[in-house]
Enzyme design. Sequence first.
Site, PDB file in Angstrom:
ATOM      1  N   ARG A   1       0.801  -1.230   0.000  1.00 41.55           N
ATOM      2  CA  ARG A   1       0.000   0.000   0.000  1.00 41.55           C
ATOM      3  C   ARG A   1       0.831   1.275   0.000  1.00 41.55           C
ATOM      4  O   ARG A   1       0.441   2.283  -0.558  1.00 41.55           O
ATOM      5  CB  ARG A   1      -0.826   0.041   1.296  1.00 41.55           C
ATOM      6  CG  ARG A   1      -2.146  -0.619   1.214  1.00 41.55           C
ATOM      7  CD  ARG A   1      -2.872  -0.354   2.525  1.00 41.55           C
ATOM      8  NE  ARG A   1      -3.675   0.868   2.402  1.00 41.55           N
ATOM      9  CZ  ARG A   1      -4.967   0.848   2.118  1.00 41.55           C
ATOM     10  NH1 ARG A   1      -5.596  -0.298   1.933  1.00 41.55           N
ATOM     11  NH2 ARG A   1      -5.654   1.961   2.022  1.00 41.55           N
TER      12      ARG A   1
ATOM     13  N   LYS B   1       1.178 -18.596   6.495  1.00 40.77           N
ATOM     14  CA  LYS B   1       0.373 -18.976   7.640  1.00 40.77           C
ATOM     15  C   LYS B   1      -0.128 -17.726   8.348  1.00 40.77           C
ATOM     16  O   LYS B   1       0.469 -16.671   8.146  1.00 40.77           O
ATOM     17  CB  LYS B   1       1.168 -19.861   8.588  1.00 40.77           C
ATOM     18  CG  LYS B   1       2.331 -19.138   9.253  1.00 40.77           C
ATOM     19  CD  LYS B   1       2.843 -19.889  10.431  1.00 40.77           C
ATOM     20  CE  LYS B   1       1.910 -19.725  11.622  1.00 40.77           C
ATOM     21  NZ  LYS B   1       2.608 -19.401  12.858  1.00 40.77           N
TER      22      LYS B   1
ATOM     23  N   HIS C   1       6.904 -23.196   7.441  1.00 41.85           N
ATOM     24  CA  HIS C   1       8.361 -23.090   7.268  1.00 41.85           C
ATOM     25  C   HIS C   1       9.131 -24.201   7.993  1.00 41.85           C
ATOM     26  O   HIS C   1      10.272 -24.476   7.671  1.00 41.85           O
ATOM     27  CB  HIS C   1       8.871 -21.692   7.637  1.00 41.85           C
ATOM     28  CG  HIS C   1       9.039 -21.457   9.105  1.00 41.85           C
ATOM     29  ND1 HIS C   1       8.000 -21.151   9.936  1.00 41.85           N
ATOM     30  CD2 HIS C   1      10.138 -21.485   9.899  1.00 41.85           C
ATOM     31  CE1 HIS C   1       8.448 -20.998  11.172  1.00 41.85           C
ATOM     32  NE2 HIS C   1       9.740 -21.192  11.181  1.00 41.85           N
TER      33      HIS C   1
ATOM     34  N   LYS D   1      12.936 -26.772   7.064  1.00 47.04           N
ATOM     35  CA  LYS D   1      14.159 -26.902   7.873  1.00 47.04           C
ATOM     36  C   LYS D   1      14.867 -28.194   7.479  1.00 47.04           C
ATOM     37  O   LYS D   1      14.234 -29.248   7.357  1.00 47.04           O
ATOM     38  CB  LYS D   1      13.814 -26.921   9.362  1.00 47.04           C
ATOM     39  CG  LYS D   1      13.333 -25.566   9.887  1.00 47.04           C
ATOM     40  CD  LYS D   1      13.049 -25.643  11.375  1.00 47.04           C
ATOM     41  CE  LYS D   1      12.327 -24.399  11.870  1.00 47.04           C
ATOM     42  NZ  LYS D   1      13.195 -23.248  12.078  1.00 47.04           N
TER      43      LYS D   1
ATOM     44  N   GLU E   1      10.767 -21.899  23.070  1.00 45.94           N
ATOM     45  CA  GLU E   1      11.314 -20.626  22.579  1.00 45.94           C
ATOM     46  C   GLU E   1      11.617 -19.720  23.753  1.00 45.94           C
ATOM     47  O   GLU E   1      10.904 -19.733  24.763  1.00 45.94           O
ATOM     48  CB  GLU E   1      10.291 -19.930  21.688  1.00 45.94           C
ATOM     49  CG  GLU E   1       9.969 -20.690  20.425  1.00 45.94           C
ATOM     50  CD  GLU E   1       9.070 -19.868  19.526  1.00 45.94           C
ATOM     51  OE1 GLU E   1       9.606 -19.179  18.652  1.00 45.94           O
ATOM     52  OE2 GLU E   1       7.849 -19.891  19.727  1.00 45.94           O
TER      53      GLU E   1
ATOM     54  N   ASP F   1      -0.786 -20.998  16.824  1.00 45.61           N
ATOM     55  CA  ASP F   1       0.449 -20.457  16.256  1.00 45.61           C
ATOM     56  C   ASP F   1       1.493 -21.547  15.999  1.00 45.61           C
ATOM     57  O   ASP F   1       2.230 -21.480  15.025  1.00 45.61           O
ATOM     58  CB  ASP F   1       1.008 -19.404  17.228  1.00 45.61           C
ATOM     59  CG  ASP F   1       2.239 -18.700  16.676  1.00 45.61           C
ATOM     60  OD1 ASP F   1       2.165 -18.204  15.542  1.00 45.61           O
ATOM     61  OD2 ASP F   1       3.278 -18.665  17.369  1.00 45.61           O
TER      62      ASP F   1
ATOM     63  N   HIS G   1       3.177 -26.411  12.860  1.00 41.31           N
ATOM     64  CA  HIS G   1       4.527 -26.958  13.008  1.00 41.31           C
ATOM     65  C   HIS G   1       4.574 -28.287  13.795  1.00 41.31           C
ATOM     66  O   HIS G   1       5.165 -29.259  13.353  1.00 41.31           O
ATOM     67  CB  HIS G   1       5.454 -25.961  13.694  1.00 41.31           C
ATOM     68  CG  HIS G   1       5.424 -24.584  13.089  1.00 41.31           C
ATOM     69  ND1 HIS G   1       5.269 -24.363  11.749  1.00 41.31           N
ATOM     70  CD2 HIS G   1       5.524 -23.347  13.650  1.00 41.31           C
ATOM     71  CE1 HIS G   1       5.286 -23.056  11.506  1.00 41.31           C
ATOM     72  NE2 HIS G   1       5.438 -22.416  12.649  1.00 41.31           N
TER      73      HIS G   1
ATOM     74  N   LYS H   1       6.458 -19.889  24.852  1.00 40.93           N
ATOM     75  CA  LYS H   1       7.314 -18.709  24.742  1.00 40.93           C
ATOM     76  C   LYS H   1       7.903 -18.423  26.127  1.00 40.93           C
ATOM     77  O   LYS H   1       7.317 -18.782  27.150  1.00 40.93           O
ATOM     78  CB  LYS H   1       6.479 -17.487  24.325  1.00 40.93           C
ATOM     79  CG  LYS H   1       5.730 -17.697  23.007  1.00 40.93           C
ATOM     80  CD  LYS H   1       6.424 -17.022  21.864  1.00 40.93           C
ATOM     81  CE  LYS H   1       5.622 -17.085  20.599  1.00 40.93           C
ATOM     82  NZ  LYS H   1       6.379 -17.557  19.445  1.00 40.93           N
TER      83      LYS H   1
HETATM   84  C1  BG6 Z   1       6.208 -19.018  13.614  1.00 42.45           C
HETATM   85  C2  BG6 Z   1       5.385 -18.575  14.773  1.00 42.45           C
HETATM   86  O1  BG6 Z   1       5.428 -19.736  12.689  1.00 42.45           O
HETATM   87  O2  BG6 Z   1       7.255 -19.862  14.077  1.00 42.45           O
HETATM   88  C3  BG6 Z   1       6.242 -17.864  15.792  1.00 42.45           C
HETATM   89  O3  BG6 Z   1       4.366 -17.700  14.311  1.00 42.45           O
HETATM   90  C4  BG6 Z   1       7.416 -18.714  16.192  1.00 42.45           C
HETATM   91  O4  BG6 Z   1       5.487 -17.504  16.940  1.00 42.45           O
HETATM   92  C5  BG6 Z   1       8.148 -19.214  14.963  1.00 42.45           C
HETATM   93  O5  BG6 Z   1       8.275 -17.925  16.993  1.00 42.45           O
HETATM   94  C6  BG6 Z   1       9.207 -20.219  15.351  1.00 42.45           C
HETATM   95  O6  BG6 Z   1       9.974 -20.504  14.226  1.00 42.45           O
HETATM   96  P1  BG6 Z   1      11.491 -20.950  14.370  1.00 42.45           P
HETATM   97  O7  BG6 Z   1      11.906 -21.231  12.960  1.00 42.45           O
HETATM   98  O8  BG6 Z   1      12.206 -19.815  15.012  1.00 42.45           O
HETATM   99  O9  BG6 Z   1      11.459 -22.165  15.230  1.00 42.45           O
END
Ligand code: BG6
Length: 528
Positions: free
Chosen positions: A58, A172, A202, A206, A240, A260, A265, A365
């Site tokens: 935008r 996502k 993603h 990996k 994390e 999330d 994942h 987290k």
């Molecule tokens: C993302 C989440 O998909 O993956 C995040 O939205 C998370 O909250 C992240 O921190 C973790 O990815 P990675 O590659 O750092 O393990």
Amino acid sequence: MNNPLAEGFLTERKAEPCTVIIFGASGDLTSRKLIPALYKLYCEGFLPQRFSVLGVARRKKTDAVFREELREAIVARKDKLGGQKADAPDDWDNFARRIFYHRMSFDETFAYPALGTRIGSIESEFGIPPNRLFYLATRPSQFGAILEELKAAHLVWPGGNGQGWQRVVIEKPFGRDLDSARKLNATVAATLAEDQAYRIDHYLGKETVQNLMTFRFANTIFEPLWNREHIASVQITAAETVGMEGGRAGYYDGAGALRDMVQNHLLQLLCLVAMEPPSRFEANAIRNEKVKVLRTLKPLTPSEVAAMTVRGQYDTGSMLGNSIAGYREEDGVDPKSITETYVALRLKIENWRWAGVPFMLRTGKRLPKRATEIAIRFRLPPIGLFRGPERDTQATNPGSTGQGEWAQPNLLVLRLQPDEGISLTFDAKAPGMEMDLQMVKMDFRYGSSFGMPSPEAYERLLLDAIIGDSTLFTRADEVDAAWEFITSIHEGWAALPPPELPNYAAGEWGPAESDRLFRPGEGGWRRL
Ligand code: BG6
């Protein structure tokens, strides 16, 4: 490259001339992940000379300003790009010539034909055929409308139009519950053929996650043990240390850890551990097996939700000597939020291979350490030859005499990040006159075995989408099955009294209550 095998691989994986059009190009993902990944692919020769990138957003901006912003972001991350190439100004200048910016509002129908004209003019400038990869990195609520507009403006055709190819990568989160995911899947089905849709997770990009399949299906020694006869439990952890940095709270407070991290994942990791061998190493054969695993996860009733899940939220605490704000004090978080920043689950996979084996999942987290791993705990020997003090072994080994053993269960740990590798722990006799057993470890480390850094997940996934390989992307029915299960947990939580939140201090391993998911003898959460 001197290695002929590597050259073969490079030739095979080289992309056709094409244009990548990124919607949401002013966002963080573009400068932090997408452009660095494309740049690295370009430097390493995976992308052709006839290639361009068009960022769409935008904000008003010239091509020059957009390029400069991206260059600064690359410089800031250059240590991550590795090697000389990232630093060579020629490479960047060559690459940057191919980057353009286009200002438009995604919700204005008339803007799409103009976008088509702009793409066409870039294609003619570089002699690129109409091979187009659209990347939706916008707010998720805009995905459906953008797809519809792309179709209406004849920028995508379901099944293609015979001239070049069109593919769409969808970031996502893909929906926020079963209903919204189904609606979005319906829009995808109305605008694209399934093989043009690339739903990204993603984690699948990996290196270590991909290695899970190699580990299981390229070797013969583990697969015969990969079942309820020999495995007592599986534990998947994605811990994390981060909290709500980078202004993420606006999204996260409406999502929570289950949406999330688990819906995508962690369930993907679970599928790769639990699935049957696919008939071929090919996208649909693999995805068929993953869907079968997801379909064995029966939606939970509220009482099962109460028994098999634990939610947590971090409070103020301290990490590495720094005091850390609680979740409710973070910018952008509702001070009365009951969003979970931690979740632990006990799952059952009801099929012949896994009946009775608990799959324990946890993510959170502000935990003390960043670590993603899969730990496979094997059963104890049926007879305790090496007797010691009485221990309850029935749960890890229902066939055990229950008379107590010194032996500890074998443990296979697949470390996905950081310190990527695989270790196998087993009992050994400690030197000495006594029969004293100790656990020892065989360890494989990516770093020392291969001596080169793994590519970033986005590099791998972008190249796959450009080449047209959807193996590492999720299919409509996978997303549907995952949401069906996850939505039953959200419904259960909505029906149950909320837990007392916050319930763990930042820097702790989640709420103490998560230990109740284990039965006696199952060993508890691993201390990482
Ligand atoms: C993302 C989440 O998909 O993956 C995040 O939205 C998370 O909250 C992240 O921190 C973790 O990815 P990675 O590659 O750092 O393990």
